[in-house]
Design a protein around this motif. Structure first.
Motif, PDB file in Angstrom:
ATOM      1  N   ASP A  17     -41.644 -56.717 -50.855  1.00 21.53           N
ATOM      2  CA  ASP A  17     -42.024 -56.099 -52.128  1.00 21.53           C
ATOM      3  C   ASP A  17     -43.094 -56.908 -52.859  1.00 21.53           C
ATOM      4  OD1 ASP A  17     -40.607 -58.332 -52.859  1.00 21.53           O
ATOM      5  OD2 ASP A  17     -39.152 -57.281 -54.134  1.00 21.53           O
ATOM      6  N   ASP A  45     -48.115 -55.822 -49.285  1.00 21.45           N
ATOM      7  CA  ASP A  45     -46.802 -55.224 -49.536  1.00 21.45           C
ATOM      8  C   ASP A  45     -46.278 -54.652 -48.223  1.00 21.45           C
ATOM      9  OD1 ASP A  45     -48.258 -52.833 -49.173  1.00 21.45           O
ATOM     10  OD2 ASP A  45     -48.566 -52.604 -51.320  1.00 21.45           O
ATOM     11  N   ARG A  46     -45.175 -53.906 -48.285  1.00 20.14           N
ATOM     12  CA  ARG A  46     -44.553 -53.386 -47.067  1.00 20.14           C
ATOM     13  C   ARG A  46     -45.485 -52.427 -46.317  1.00 20.14           C
ATOM     14  NH1 ARG A  46     -39.275 -50.055 -48.107  1.00 20.14           N
ATOM     15  NH2 ARG A  46     -40.857 -48.780 -49.127  1.00 20.14           N
ATOM     16  N   ASP A  47     -46.136 -51.505 -47.046  1.00 15.00           N
ATOM     17  CA  ASP A  47     -47.015 -50.544 -46.383  1.00 15.00           C
ATOM     18  C   ASP A  47     -48.188 -51.255 -45.717  1.00 15.00           C
ATOM     19  OD1 ASP A  47     -45.364 -48.535 -47.206  1.00 15.00           O
ATOM     20  OD2 ASP A  47     -46.596 -47.973 -48.946  1.00 15.00           O
ATOM     21  N   ASP A  48     -48.749 -52.235 -46.396  1.00 12.08           N
ATOM     22  CA  ASP A  48     -49.872 -52.990 -45.832  1.00 12.08           C
ATOM     23  C   ASP A  48     -49.422 -53.785 -44.610  1.00 12.08           C
ATOM     24  OD1 ASP A  48     -52.605 -53.839 -45.897  1.00 12.08           O
ATOM     25  OD2 ASP A  48     -51.947 -55.764 -46.728  1.00 12.08           O
ATOM     26  N   ASP A  95     -38.642 -54.326 -43.880  1.00 13.67           N
ATOM     27  CA  ASP A  95     -38.487 -53.245 -44.855  1.00 13.67           C
ATOM     28  C   ASP A  95     -38.100 -53.737 -46.247  1.00 13.67           C
ATOM     29  OD1 ASP A  95     -39.186 -51.180 -43.120  1.00 13.67           O
ATOM     30  OD2 ASP A  95     -37.161 -51.059 -42.307  1.00 13.67           O
ATOM     31  N   TRP A 114     -47.054 -52.962 -42.384  1.00 13.41           N
ATOM     32  CA  TRP A 114     -46.959 -52.077 -41.214  1.00 13.41           C
ATOM     33  C   TRP A 114     -48.335 -51.614 -40.753  1.00 13.41           C
ATOM     34  CZ3 TRP A 114     -42.999 -51.928 -38.177  1.00 13.41           C
ATOM     35  CH2 TRP A 114     -41.722 -52.218 -38.681  1.00 13.41           C
ATOM     36  N   ARG A 115     -49.229 -51.368 -41.692  1.00 13.04           N
ATOM     37  CA  ARG A 115     -50.582 -50.922 -41.337  1.00 13.04           C
ATOM     38  C   ARG A 115     -51.312 -52.005 -40.535  1.00 13.04           C
ATOM     39  NH1 ARG A 115     -51.626 -48.984 -45.794  1.00 13.04           N
ATOM     40  NH2 ARG A 115     -52.431 -50.828 -46.844  1.00 13.04           N
ATOM     41  N   LYS A 116     -51.247 -53.244 -41.036  1.00 11.83           N
ATOM     42  CA  LYS A 116     -51.932 -54.329 -40.335  1.00 11.83           C
ATOM     43  C   LYS A 116     -51.251 -54.672 -39.017  1.00 11.83           C
ATOM     44  CE  LYS A 116     -54.126 -56.557 -44.298  1.00 11.83           C
ATOM     45  NZ  LYS A 116     -54.161 -57.760 -45.176  1.00 11.83           N
ATOM     46  N   ALA A 136     -50.180 -59.818 -45.756  1.00 14.95           N
ATOM     47  CA  ALA A 136     -50.061 -58.428 -46.191  1.00 14.95           C
ATOM     48  C   ALA A 136     -49.752 -58.364 -47.678  1.00 14.95           C
ATOM     49  CB  ALA A 136     -48.971 -57.710 -45.392  1.00 14.95           C
ATOM     50  N   LYS A 190     -49.703 -52.650 -36.999  1.00 13.76           N
ATOM     51  CA  LYS A 190     -50.080 -51.647 -36.002  1.00 13.76           C
ATOM     52  C   LYS A 190     -51.516 -51.864 -35.539  1.00 13.76           C
ATOM     53  CE  LYS A 190     -46.843 -48.175 -37.742  1.00 13.76           C
ATOM     54  NZ  LYS A 190     -46.663 -46.927 -38.520  1.00 13.76           N
TER      55      LYS A 190
END
Length: 347
Positions: A133, A156-159, A130, A161-163, A154, A165
């Motif tokens: 950045d 950033d953080r959102d990328d 988390d 978690w997306r990858k 990745a 998963k």
């Protein structure tokens, strides 16, 4: 009793075995059933011991002692036999510092991050999931083959978690491993593995060679035109499948020696007596010509087989002829045995 060189038959064992034969030493290879063919085909093994599982080596220590074995550790030995077993249940002389092997991990109080920080050597900044950045590389094991790499990049953080998963749904990684994963700042530059050797007998740090990794399917993705990479959008994998030789510009050798000496001194402070014999520092050279170490091997590196038969290019500057790391190990063992100083090069 004459000394022999023993090794787990995997990783860089052929370099060790060939080097021992070059120095006139008897060789012992401990193989796993189903992964023993190379050690039968190549005539560099005097005694081949085949086990159902690598960890069964703990039950043949008397056989190894009877051979006068000095055991040369590699990454397979550390992974398949285990640090606790190596330190407490393997009463065979180990070439090098057996207590340094567990410091190859990235997590916990005994990690190579701590060694590099103690040495004052640059390394990538690390993050918790988390905290991300910026672009990062996530280093974690595969879901099933736990010794293989489930690495991914990745933005950033959102990328991240997306990858994560998506890879978990594909069965590549386990999502629960993410919290303990090593998440490093993505440092772009040229990658090198520097292969060093510290000799207690000569009290000398030697720089022997450089190599680079060949990784699947990363190597295949590299060979695709950018348009095809975008169209296919493949999940890039980082499974190490080979190595290739490399050299580095001479003006950078000053820095290569500096990080080698710094690492040597740090291991002496944190894990006495420090590193003995071979070790590898894997680093990135940035456009600013900084060296950023991203991985450490406190034992023989995985890429030394590229120099079997030809020797590391820089080793010639010490010995007047090129020799491999495997032969350099055998030289140190032979000389230590002749001088009755084996306790200085083994633990």
């Amino acid at each position: 009793m004459a000394v022999s060189v023993a090794v787990l038959a995997s990783h860089s064992a052929l370099d060790v075995l060939d080097g021992a034969k070059d120095e006139g030493l008897r060789t012992v290879a401990v193989a796993k059933k189903g992964r023993d063919r190379a050690y039968r085909e190549f005539p560099v093994v005097d005694k081949l011991i085949v086990l159902d599982d690598y960890v069964d080596i703990l039950y043949i220590v008397d056989m190894l002692k009877a051979e006068g074995s000095v055991f040369v550790p590699n990454r397979s030995f550390a992974v398949y036999v285990g640090y606790d077993n190596i330190e407490r249940r393997f009463p065979v002389p180990v070439f090098g510092n057996r207590y340094l092997l567990r410091w190859e991990e990235r997590t916990g109080p005994q990690s190579y991050y701590r060694l590099l920080d103690e040495a004052g050597v640059k390394r990538p900044r690390t993050f918790r999931p988390d905290e991300v950045d910026r672009p990062v590389i996530v280093k974690m094991p595969e879901a099933e083959r736990r010794v293989e790499r489930g690495f991914f990049v990745a933005r950033d953080r959102d990328d991240l978690w997306r990858k994560a998963k998506r890879l978990a749904e594909a069965g590549v990684i386990r999502l629960e491993d993410l919290e303990a994963a090593s998440i490093e700042e993505l440092v772009l530059g040229a990658h090198f593995n520097a292969n060093y050797f510290y000799s207690p007998l000569r009290k000398r740090l030697e720089l022997h060679s450089f190599d680079r990794r060949i990784q699947s399917n990363l190597d295949g993705v590299f060979r695709l035109p950018a348009r095809d990479q975008l169209d296919l959008d493949p999940d890039v994998r980082y499974i190490e499948v080979g190595h290739e030789p490399a050299t580095i510009r001479e003006s950078l050798l000053e820095k290569v020696f500096d990080i080698g000496y710094r690492f040597l001194e740090a291991t002496r402070r944190l894990v006495p007596p420090g590193v003995i014999g071979p070790f590898t520092l894997q680093f990135i050279v940035t456009p600013q010509l900084d060296l950023v170490v991203y991985d450490v091997a406190p034992r023989i590196g995985g890429g030394t087989n590229v120099y079997i038969g030809i020797g590391g290019q820089y080793s010639k500057l010490y010995f007047g002829k090129p020799i491999s790391i495997g032969r350099r190990i055998a030289m140190e063992i032979r000389e230590a045995a002749e001088q009755k100083r084996l306790e200085e090069v083994t633990t």
